[in-house]
Each structure stands twice: as C-alpha cells, then as structure tokens.
Design a protein around this motif. Structure first.
Motif: not given
Lengths: 152, 474
Positions: A87, A90, A95-98, B2, B5, B9, B53-57
């Motif tokens: 979060v 975000l 991105a989520f968990l980047d 983003n 999710v 989530l 959307n690519a998670l975690g980049g």
C-alpha cells in the motif's frame, strides 16, 4: 498438559537447545535474501522452538511464555506488514509491492529493505499461525475457552 | 493503472484489521465499508478501459500481471455486489450461535473470500489464479463450517476434501503447462503452446486445469459438495457462493479455455463435446434432484446445479453468442438465486412443509420469493426469461440439438420445483404468527426482486456489457 518427563537430562538439553533454535530462526529470517531461507522457513523454525518447549515443560508454561492472545494479534500484524509495504508503494505512485518506493534514490537498497520487511511479515504470521494450530490441537479440550478468553 | 489491484487488495487488507480490532458490530461495519470501497474501485475500472498492471514493477512474463478487460469487469462487479448482498443478510445478530470472538473472525474470512474471488477474476497469471483460488477456498471451508448445526461441519469437510482435490488439479495442470512452455503468464503460455516441444504435457495440463475448475464450479458429476455447502452454511455465505463463487470458477474456466488454449485447440481435443454432454447431464439431474428435496435451501442448491449446466451449455458452443448468453446468465442468475437465498434467510424453518401460510406471516417476503422463483423459471418480463431466451438462441444457432432438447426438458422440470416453492406460500395455514424480518434483509429482498424485474424489461445495457465480454474472450 503436564510435563511428560521429569528427566533432568531432557530438560537441561532442551533449555540449551532452544536459544540456538531461536537464534537459527532469526538467522534464516534476516539472512534470507543472501542465503537459503526466508520468512516462511524462519517462522517454522521459530515456532518449532516453542513447540519443543511445550513438549518438555508442558503447554501451560509454553502459553505463559507466548500467550495465544498475543499470537492472535501477531498473525494479522504480519499480513498487515506485508500488505502495508504494498500500500505504501501504491500511495507513493509506484506499482503494488514495488520496493523502489521505499528509497527512490537508491533502488538497490530499497529492494533489500523491502524484501526484509515483507519477509518479516511472512515470518510473524507463519510463526504465530503454526503455534496457534499447535496450541489448538495440544489443548483440544480447552480450545474453545482458550480462543474465547484470549481474544475477547 | 495501479488501481487494478484494488478490488482484491481492499478486502484483503480489511481482513487482518478486523481480526485486530474485533467486536461483532464493528467487524460487520468494517466489512461492509470495505466491500463498498471495493465496489467503487470496480466502478472506477469500468471508466479505465482495458489495462494491465505489472505487480512490483516486474513486467510480464517474469512478473505477475493483473489484466482487466471487458470479460472480467462484469464478474468483478458481480463479486462485490454479491458480497454486499450477503453482508446485508448477516448482521451480527443473525449469527447468534457464534460465540465471541468468532463473529469478527467470520467477517474477516468473508472479506478474505471476496478478496480471493476478486483476485481470480483480475489476475493474468496462471499460478496466481491458483493462489487466489486457495485463498477463497480456504476461507469458504471455514465459512461453511460456521453454519448453524452440526451438519454444517460435515458439509464443510466434504467441501474441503473435494475442493482441495479441485485446487490440486489446477496446480498440477499449471505445473504441466509450465513444464511445456516455461511460462506462467496466461497470454505468454497461449503464445508458446503451438510451438511447445511437449504437446502431450499441454494436453494433460489442460485436462487437469479444466477438470479442477469444473470441480470448483460444481459441474455435474463433480457437484457433490454444492448442496451441503449452500444449504448448511450461514445464509450470508450461501448468498455469496450462489451469487459469485461458482460464477468465478466458470469465468476462470472460460478464461483458461479461450485465453490460453484457444478455440482450435479446444475443438481438436473435443472439449466442446465433453462440456456439452456434462452440461446436458447437469441440466437434467440438477432439476430432477431439486424436485426431490424437502428443504428449501437444498432445493435452491440443486437448482443451481442445473443452472450451472445452462451456463456451461453456453460456454460449450465456443461461439460469441454462446459466451454472451453465458455471461448474461451468470449475472442474472446471481441476482435471482442470490435473492432467493436472501428470502430463505431468517425463516423459522427451512423445511418445505412449513412454507404454507408464509403469505400471511410475512407478505413482503412471500411476494419477493414468488417473483424471484418465477424469474428463476424464466417467465417473460423477468431477467430469467432474457437469459434463458438468449441461451436457447445460442444453442440453436450452434446446432447443439441435444442441448436444446435437454434445455427444454430441464425447463419443464423447473416448473415442478418452482411450483413446490410458490404454491405452498399462498396456501392458507392456521399458523399466522408474523415473522420478524430485519430491515437489512428486507432491503436485500427488495433490491434483488427489483433488479430481476427491471432487467427483465430493460436488459439492453447488460446484454451489451456481456456482448463486449464475449468479444474480449474470443
């Protein structure tokens, strides 16, 4: 559950082994991004230390050392820690968990930090859930009163 | 992008918060707000258009991607609406048999289940589908076990064994596909399958994945878990499962079929014929089973088995019209069956022989139940008619004569079991003691009945939505 054995050898050896198990658990937890290991394995090892304690010294002593009430709080905290990192990234527009979001100036450092934090979350949840399952089975007759008293 | 999710989530985050904060009323409120927020995020997705959307980049095919297109947006909407509808039927005072702290845990599990379903619907990664399938399934086992009475435990255990089998099949199949293609991303697997050096591994993997999802969507003869899980669980769970649980599995089944294997592979391996036969068997035996039930919720559950047959009939045509009909059927059946389970909640007795006199004891409930049951039958001017008509047309156009005949027979059988609900309701009975229905359940009954009637007269927007879904899938 009462202690199964009064053997002095067993108790002394157990007392000496448990700190090493816990220390090894911490090593697996915090060295996971370099060597084999990670949050799940560390959580299992850490819980195994408490299970051993409960087997030798009885469930009552074990649940005094690590009350079920605390475990009920630790398990969701671990999930929140994991999801919280997602979060946070975000909210910072990544991105989520980047993990880069944690330290945008030094992405490599951010990756280290990110994986450490989420693995800590995994470890916390795995440890507390495993121990809760053990408590529930070991104290089956009292399982209802245990959860009732400890969460309410 | 983003925000893709968010539907999965938001409820996932709420679940641990509910356990930490506790309290039955607070837990209910938090779950409700969370699903409401998730619903808003789905509405936002409708304005976003097709996106990834690519998670975690980490870009695909290495990382996990979430893919939102016309096919899964309606499904996500369905999940959130069914989730909210279920919560309306389960204010904390309706869970009186659960001791503290179990109500809070119940709502946390409910959020986890919704999160898992939303995850299945939004991910574009084959392994991630399995992970979310397990999240929703594990939560569902515990939710079913939370039902009143000891029989809930038996139903939960039965579902646990069969559901785990289904999950394992999916995992095995995904593993085989990974072996054959070296990828877990659905779009990537689809591109790699034609050139795979191991076509047999693709075949076995495909068989396992499809079988796993057939089990999770309770397609005959893999339906054994469904009657218990629907009829013994708390009403909120029955509403959620009937409204979205099996629908999401059917979505995953079609997504894997069309998004990974493609029509020519399916035809070459006769998947369409297998599905057609299973669909016909489900339509027939589901309706026959429903006629024999003595409990209202069990009757509704068996009718769901037949309705899953109708939906699979649409999927088995492998045509745009068939998929459109299947999507319309999923959405409308969720409204109708969800509404019927709402009407079944809070009844003093679940047995059909205690239905007489309901019209005197609770007129609103009797009226809603009658209208929804007629919609289930497919009476014109109800949503059920629209979905059945589209389905019949699609089956006819595709030349599946067997499907058309069984469809007609099953619909005739449906008259018999719908009559077993509707006729006794309006019979006179000496028992005139009024049934007290909480306002939230009244609201849920009115909303679903209104939706079933409005969409029966004005189905245009939904059909258009489903038309785009079918185009996106094929």
């Amino acid at each position: 559950m009462t202690p199964k054995s009064n053997s002095a050898v067993l108790r002394v050896v157990t007392k000496q082994i448990i700190p090493m198990i816990l220390l090894f658990g911490l090593y697996v937890q915090f060295h996971g991004e370099y060597g084999p290991g990670g949050g799940f394995q560390a959580g299992v090892i850490f819980a195994a230390g408490f299970v051993l304690y409960a087997l030798v010294f009885g469930l009552d002593n074990a649940s005094r050392a690590m009350p079920a009430r605390a475990l009920f709080k630790l398990a969701p905290l671990g999930v929140l820690l994991f999801a919280g990192v997602g979060v946070y990234s975000l909210l910072r527009g990544y991105a989520f968990l980047d993990y880069t979001a944690i330290d945008p100036h030094d992405p490599v450092h951010a990756q280290h930090l990110g994986i450490l934090i989420i693995e800590l979350g995994v470890g916390l949840t795995v440890f507390s859930v495993l121990l809760l399952i053990f408590y529930a089975f070991a104290g089956r007759r009292r399982a209802d009163s245990l959860t009732h008293k400890d969460m309410g | 992008m983003n925000s893709l999710v968010l539907p999965a989530l938001i409820p996932l985050l709420t679940a641990p918060l509910i356990v930490l904060i506790g309290g039955r009323h607070r837990a209910w409120l938090m779950a409700f707000i969370s699903l409401g927020a998730a619903l808003l995020s789905v509405v936002h997705l409708f304005s976003l258009g097709d996106s990834q959307n690519a998670l975690g980049g980490w870009a695909a095919p290495v990382g996990i991607t979430y893919v939102i297109d016309a096919a899964n947006r309606p499904i996500l909407l369905l999940i959130m609406l069914a989730g909210l509808l279920g919560l309306l039927c389960a204010p904390p005072e309706r869970l009186a048999w659960l001791e503290s702290p179990r109500p809070a845990i119940f709502y946390a599990l409910y959020c986890l289940c919704v999160s898992g379903l939303a995850g299945i619907a939004s991910t574009g990664d084959a392994f991630n589908v399995f992970v979310f399938l397990e999240i929703s399934s594990l939560a569902t086992y515990a939710l079913v076990a939370a039902g009143p009475g000891r029989k809930a435990l038996r139903a939960a255990f039965q579902y646990l064994v069969l559901g785990t089998l289904g999950g394992s099949f999916v995992l095995l199949g995904v593993g085989m596909l990974y072996m054959a293609t070296g990828s877990l991303n659905m779009a990537d697997i689809a591109a790699l399958i034609p050139a795979s050096p191991l076509p047999n591994a693709v075949l076995v993997g495909g068989a396992f994945v499809l079988l796993g999802f057939m089990l999770k969507s309770a397609l005959f003869p893999l339906h054994q878990w469904l009657p218990g899980a629907y009829s013994r669980s708390p009403n909120a769970v029955a509403v959620l499962l009937a409204g979205s649980g099996t629908k999401v599995s059917l979505y995953a089944l079609s997504r894997i079929m069309f998004g990974v294997f493609g029509v020519s592979w399916l035809v070459a391996h006769q998947v369409d014929k297998i599905l057609l036969i299973l669909a016909c068997a489900a339509m027939l035996f589901g309706s026959l089973g429903a006629i024999q039930q003595t409990r209202l919720k069990a009757l509704l559950a068996w009718s769901s088995i037949a309705q899953i047959g109708y939906i699979v009939l649409g999927i088995s045509t492998l045509s745009e019209a068939g998929l459109r009909a299947a999507w319309v059927f999923m959405l409308f059946h969720a409204v109708i069956k969800g509404g019927l389970f709402v009407c079944a909640s809070g009844l003093p007795s679940d047995r059909l022989e205690n239905l007489p006199g309901l019209a005197q004891r609770d007129p609103l409930r009797a009226a809603c139940m009658t209208l929804l049951a007629l919609a289930l039958l497919g009476v014109p001017l109800t949503a059920g008619f629209v979905s059945k008509w589209l389905m019949l047309q699609a089956a006819w156009d595709s030349g599946a004569l067997l499907g058309v005949i069984v469809f007609a027979v099953s619909s005739l059988l449906a008259v018999a079991y719908v009559a077993r609900i509707v006729l006794p309701i309006w019979q006179h009975s000496d028992n005139t003691q009024p049934i007290i229905t909480p306002p939230t359940i009244r609201l849920a009954m009115l909303l679903t009945t209104a939706a079933a009637l409005i969409f029966g007269v004005w189905p245009g927007p939904v059909i258009e939505l489903c038309q785009r879904a079918a185009e996106a899938l094929l």
